[in-house]
Write a protein that holds these residues in place. Structure first.
Motif, PDB file in Angstrom:
ATOM      1  N   ALA A 148      45.289  42.340  18.638  1.00 19.79           N
ATOM      2  CA  ALA A 148      45.231  42.017  20.062  1.00 19.79           C
ATOM      3  C   ALA A 148      46.549  41.427  20.547  1.00 19.79           C
ATOM      4  CB  ALA A 148      44.089  41.036  20.315  1.00 19.79           C
ATOM      5  N   ARG A 149      47.157  40.596  19.732  1.00 22.19           N
ATOM      6  CA  ARG A 149      48.445  40.001  20.121  1.00 22.19           C
ATOM      7  C   ARG A 149      49.527  41.070  20.232  1.00 22.19           C
ATOM      8  NH1 ARG A 149      48.247  34.474  16.416  1.00 22.19           N
ATOM      9  NH2 ARG A 149      46.922  33.260  17.852  1.00 22.19           N
ATOM     10  N   HIS A 150      49.498  42.024  19.326  1.00 25.73           N
ATOM     11  CA  HIS A 150      50.464  43.124  19.404  1.00 25.73           C
ATOM     12  C   HIS A 150      50.229  43.937  20.674  1.00 25.73           C
ATOM     13  CE1 HIS A 150      53.168  46.301  18.148  1.00 25.73           C
ATOM     14  NE2 HIS A 150      52.213  47.186  18.360  1.00 25.73           N
ATOM     15  N   ALA A 151      48.956  44.198  21.008  1.00 22.70           N
ATOM     16  CA  ALA A 151      48.643  44.952  22.227  1.00 22.70           C
ATOM     17  C   ALA A 151      49.107  44.196  23.466  1.00 22.70           C
ATOM     18  CB  ALA A 151      47.143  45.227  22.291  1.00 22.70           C
ATOM     19  N   ASP A 152      48.962  42.863  23.462  1.00 22.43           N
ATOM     20  CA  ASP A 152      49.420  42.062  24.596  1.00 22.43           C
ATOM     21  C   ASP A 152      50.940  42.113  24.731  1.00 22.43           C
ATOM     22  OD1 ASP A 152      46.899  41.350  25.382  1.00 22.43           O
ATOM     23  OD2 ASP A 152      46.938  39.346  24.516  1.00 22.43           O
ATOM     24  N   LEU A 153      51.639  42.089  23.609  1.00 21.86           N
ATOM     25  CA  LEU A 153      53.105  42.190  23.656  1.00 21.86           C
ATOM     26  C   LEU A 153      53.537  43.531  24.253  1.00 21.86           C
ATOM     27  CD1 LEU A 153      54.118  40.625  20.211  1.00 21.86           C
ATOM     28  CD2 LEU A 153      54.548  39.658  22.481  1.00 21.86           C
ATOM     29  N   MET A 154      52.851  44.597  23.858  1.00 19.37           N
ATOM     30  CA  MET A 154      53.158  45.907  24.411  1.00 19.37           C
ATOM     31  C   MET A 154      52.865  45.946  25.913  1.00 19.37           C
ATOM     32  SD  MET A 154      54.473  47.838  22.108  1.00 19.37           S
ATOM     33  CE  MET A 154      54.260  49.472  22.811  1.00 19.37           C
ATOM     34  N   ALA A 155      51.755  45.303  26.335  1.00 22.01           N
ATOM     35  CA  ALA A 155      51.410  45.269  27.753  1.00 22.01           C
ATOM     36  C   ALA A 155      52.501  44.564  28.556  1.00 22.01           C
ATOM     37  CB  ALA A 155      50.064  44.559  27.938  1.00 22.01           C
ATOM     38  N   LYS A 156      52.989  43.439  28.047  1.00 20.64           N
ATOM     39  CA  LYS A 156      54.025  42.679  28.762  1.00 20.64           C
ATOM     40  C   LYS A 156      55.331  43.468  28.835  1.00 20.64           C
ATOM     41  CE  LYS A 156      51.902  38.265  27.677  1.00 20.64           C
ATOM     42  NZ  LYS A 156      51.926  37.032  26.859  1.00 20.64           N
ATOM     43  N   ARG A 157      55.582  44.295  27.850  1.00 22.94           N
ATOM     44  CA  ARG A 157      56.777  45.121  27.869  1.00 22.94           C
ATOM     45  C   ARG A 157      56.764  46.082  29.058  1.00 22.94           C
ATOM     46  NH1 ARG A 157      58.181  48.158  22.368  1.00 22.94           N
ATOM     47  NH2 ARG A 157      58.268  45.962  21.733  1.00 22.94           N
ATOM     48  N   TYR A 158      55.565  46.452  29.508  1.00 21.13           N
ATOM     49  CA  TYR A 158      55.454  47.405  30.617  1.00 21.13           C
ATOM     50  C   TYR A 158      55.016  46.731  31.921  1.00 21.13           C
ATOM     51  CZ  TYR A 158      56.102  50.979  27.107  1.00 21.13           C
ATOM     52  OH  TYR A 158      56.631  51.758  26.091  1.00 21.13           O
ATOM     53  N   GLY A 159      55.175  45.400  31.988  1.00 25.22           N
ATOM     54  CA  GLY A 159      54.961  44.698  33.249  1.00 25.22           C
ATOM     55  C   GLY A 159      53.566  44.159  33.491  1.00 25.22           C
ATOM     56  N   TYR A 160      52.692  44.209  32.472  1.00 28.01           N
ATOM     57  CA  TYR A 160      51.355  43.651  32.613  1.00 28.01           C
ATOM     58  C   TYR A 160      51.304  42.265  31.968  1.00 28.01           C
ATOM     59  CZ  TYR A 160      50.036  48.447  33.789  1.00 28.01           C
ATOM     60  OH  TYR A 160      49.952  49.674  34.374  1.00 28.01           O
ATOM     61  N   ASP A 161      50.201  41.553  32.199  1.00 30.91           N
ATOM     62  CA  ASP A 161      50.044  40.209  31.620  1.00 30.91           C
ATOM     63  C   ASP A 161      49.287  40.228  30.303  1.00 30.91           C
ATOM     64  OD1 ASP A 161      51.235  38.792  33.903  1.00 30.91           O
ATOM     65  OD2 ASP A 161      49.462  39.485  34.985  1.00 30.91           O
ATOM     66  N   LEU A 162      48.362  41.165  30.156  1.00 27.72           N
ATOM     67  CA  LEU A 162      47.564  41.259  28.930  1.00 27.72           C
ATOM     68  C   LEU A 162      46.968  42.651  28.820  1.00 27.72           C
ATOM     69  CD1 LEU A 162      44.394  41.083  30.016  1.00 27.72           C
ATOM     70  CD2 LEU A 162      44.916  38.669  30.155  1.00 27.72           C
ATOM     71  N   SER A 163      46.331  42.907  27.698  1.00 23.75           N
ATOM     72  CA  SER A 163      45.704  44.219  27.481  1.00 23.75           C
ATOM     73  C   SER A 163      44.192  44.065  27.335  1.00 23.75           C
ATOM     74  CB  SER A 163      46.273  44.895  26.229  1.00 23.75           C
ATOM     75  OG  SER A 163      45.870  44.191  25.068  1.00 23.75           O
ATOM     76  N   VAL A 164      43.491  45.099  27.709  1.00 27.52           N
ATOM     77  CA  VAL A 164      42.050  45.208  27.503  1.00 27.52           C
ATOM     78  C   VAL A 164      41.832  46.325  26.496  1.00 27.52           C
ATOM     79  CG1 VAL A 164      39.906  45.971  28.597  1.00 27.52           C
ATOM     80  CG2 VAL A 164      41.377  44.302  29.753  1.00 27.52           C
ATOM     81  N   ARG A 165      41.036  46.056  25.459  1.00 27.05           N
ATOM     82  CA  ARG A 165      40.862  47.047  24.395  1.00 27.05           C
ATOM     83  C   ARG A 165      39.730  48.006  24.712  1.00 27.05           C
ATOM     84  NH1 ARG A 165      38.243  48.433  19.495  1.00 27.05           N
ATOM     85  NH2 ARG A 165      36.588  46.886  19.795  1.00 27.05           N
ATOM     86  N   ALA A 166      40.004  49.264  24.527  1.00 29.32           N
ATOM     87  CA  ALA A 166      38.973  50.303  24.534  1.00 29.32           C
ATOM     88  C   ALA A 166      38.995  50.978  23.172  1.00 29.32           C
ATOM     89  CB  ALA A 166      39.229  51.325  25.634  1.00 29.32           C
ATOM     90  N   ASN A 167      37.834  51.330  22.653  1.00 32.78           N
ATOM     91  CA  ASN A 167      37.812  52.067  21.394  1.00 32.78           C
ATOM     92  C   ASN A 167      38.135  53.541  21.665  1.00 32.78           C
ATOM     93  OD1 ASN A 167      35.396  53.230  22.331  1.00 32.78           O
ATOM     94  ND2 ASN A 167      34.125  51.773  21.195  1.00 32.78           N
ATOM     95  N   THR A 168      38.159  54.335  20.630  1.00 34.37           N
ATOM     96  CA  THR A 168      38.549  55.741  20.791  1.00 34.37           C
ATOM     97  C   THR A 168      37.500  56.559  21.539  1.00 34.37           C
ATOM     98  OG1 THR A 168      37.682  56.172  18.565  1.00 34.37           O
ATOM     99  CG2 THR A 168      40.051  55.762  18.775  1.00 34.37           C
ATOM    100  N   ARG A 169      36.313  55.973  21.773  1.00 35.08           N
ATOM    101  CA  ARG A 169      35.277  56.642  22.579  1.00 35.08           C
ATOM    102  C   ARG A 169      35.388  56.257  24.061  1.00 35.08           C
ATOM    103  NH1 ARG A 169      32.976  54.491  18.220  1.00 35.08           N
ATOM    104  NH2 ARG A 169      32.006  52.803  19.411  1.00 35.08           N
ATOM    105  N   GLY A 170      36.400  55.432  24.400  1.00 33.47           N
ATOM    106  CA  GLY A 170      36.589  55.033  25.790  1.00 33.47           C
ATOM    107  C   GLY A 170      35.687  53.906  26.236  1.00 33.47           C
TER     108      GLY A 170
END
Length: 264
Positions: A148-170
Motif C-alpha cells: 500500500a505504501r508503494h502504491a501511495d508513492l506511485m500515486a503521489k508521483r502522478y499528482g494524487y494524495d493516495l491510492s485506492v486498491r482494486a483487485n484484478t476483478r475490479g
C-alpha cells in the motif's frame, strides 16, 4: 522507521536492543494492528486485539490470547516515557512468531494527530486506483502495508494524495490497509471481508454510526465500473473517516459524512 524507545514484550527498549531490522519485518509478513489513543488511553482496544489474534492464527496456525489491560499499560508507559501530548497518538502493535505458542509483542509509536477521538477528519484527498493482489487480504499484514505504501508513492508521483486498491476483478475494498466505503443517496455500501475488506473495529463502528444516522446499509461489492454512480467514498482509518475529494476523474461529495460524524 525512527524511534527512541519501543515496547517489546512489555519492556521499554532502545533501537540497539531491538531484535529485528525493520526491513525484515516486512519480509516476515507479520500481523499487526494500529491503535488510536485519547489522553494516552487506547480506543476500541478489546476488539482490535480480537481481530489481531484472528489474523495471527490465520497466518501462522497458532491461537493466541492478548490481554487488553496489560497492553493498555504498555501503551501508556510508552507514551508517558516519550512525552507524547495527550491528544491522538497512533501506535502499531506487531506480533512476532518466535517458535513458541505465545508470539513476541512489539509496540511502536507511529504518529501524533490533533484528533483525540474517532471522528470525521478535516482532510479531503484526491485518490487514484491501483490494481494489485495481496496474500491474506482480509488481514492487516506488514506485506499488505508495504504494498500500500508503494502504491501511495506511485500515486503521489502522478499528482494524487493516495491510492485506492482494486483487485484484478475490479473490486474496491481498501486504501492503504483501511476499509473503503461508498455512498449512493442514503445508502452506505460496505465491502465484505470475502471481497477483501479488512476486519476492523473501525469498520464496525462506522456501520453502527450509520444505523444511528438512519442510513441504509448494504454489505456488497464496490466496483471500479460503478464509481460514477457513487456520491461519496470514505476511507475508514484508525483516527476516523477520511472523505475523498475525488477518485480518478470522479468528484465526490461530503454530505452523509458530515451527518454521520455526530453519531461516531
Amino acid at each position: 522507521m525512527k524511534y527512541d524507545k519501543v515496547s517489546y514484550n512489555g519492556r521499554l527498549i532502545g533501537p540497539e536492543e531491538f531484535p529485528l531490522n525493520p526491513l525484515s519485518m516486512v519480509g516476515c509478513n507479520l500481523a499487526y494492528t494500529v491503535v488510536n489513543t485519547s489522553a494516552h488511553q487506547p480506543l476500541m482496544l478489546d476488539r482490535k486485539l480480537e481481530v489481531l489474534a484472528e489474523s495471527y492464527e490465520a497466518m501462522f496456525g497458532t491461537a493466541v490470547t492478548l490481554n487488553p489491560e496489560e497492553i493498555t499499560h504498555e501503551i501508556g508507559e510508552l507514551l508517558y516515557y516519550g512525552l507524547y501530548p495527550k491528544v491522538g497518538n497512533t501506535l502499531t502493535i506487531y506480533l512476532l512468531p518466535n517458535g513458541n505458542n505465545a508470539p513476541d509483542r512489539l509496540i511502536i509509536h507511529t504518529d501524533t494527530t490533533p484528533y483525540n477521538a474517532f471522528t470525521l477528519l478535516d482532510v479531503r484527498p484526491r485518490a487514484n486506483i491501483a490494481r494489485y493482489e495481496i496474500p491474506f487480504e482480509r488481514h492487516h499484514t506488514t506485506l499488505s502495508l508495504a504494498a500500500a505504501r508503494h502504491a501511495d508513492l506511485m500515486a503521489k508521483r502522478y499528482g494524487y494524495d493516495l491510492s485506492v486498491r482494486a483487485n484484478t476483478r475490479g473490486e474496491i475494498s481498501t486504501s492503504g490497509d483501511n476499509t473503503v466505503m461508498a455512498i449512493r443517496g442514503n445508502t452506505l455500501i460496505v465491502p465484505t471481508t470475502e471481497q477483501g475488506a479488512r476486519k476492523s473495529a473501525e469498520r464496525e463502528a462506522v456501520m453502527e454510526a450509520a444505523q444511528r444516522a438512519n442510513m441504509q446499509i448494504i454489505e456488497g461489492v464496490i466496483r471500479v465500473e460503478n464509481i460514477e454512480s457513487y456520491d461519496e467514498m470514505w476511507v475508514v482509518t484508525p483516527s476516523g473517516i477520511v472523505t475523498l475529494y475525488s477518485l480518478g476523474t470522479k468528484l465526490l461529495m461530503n454530505i452523509c459524512a458530515s451527518r454521520i460524524a455526530r453519531h461516531l
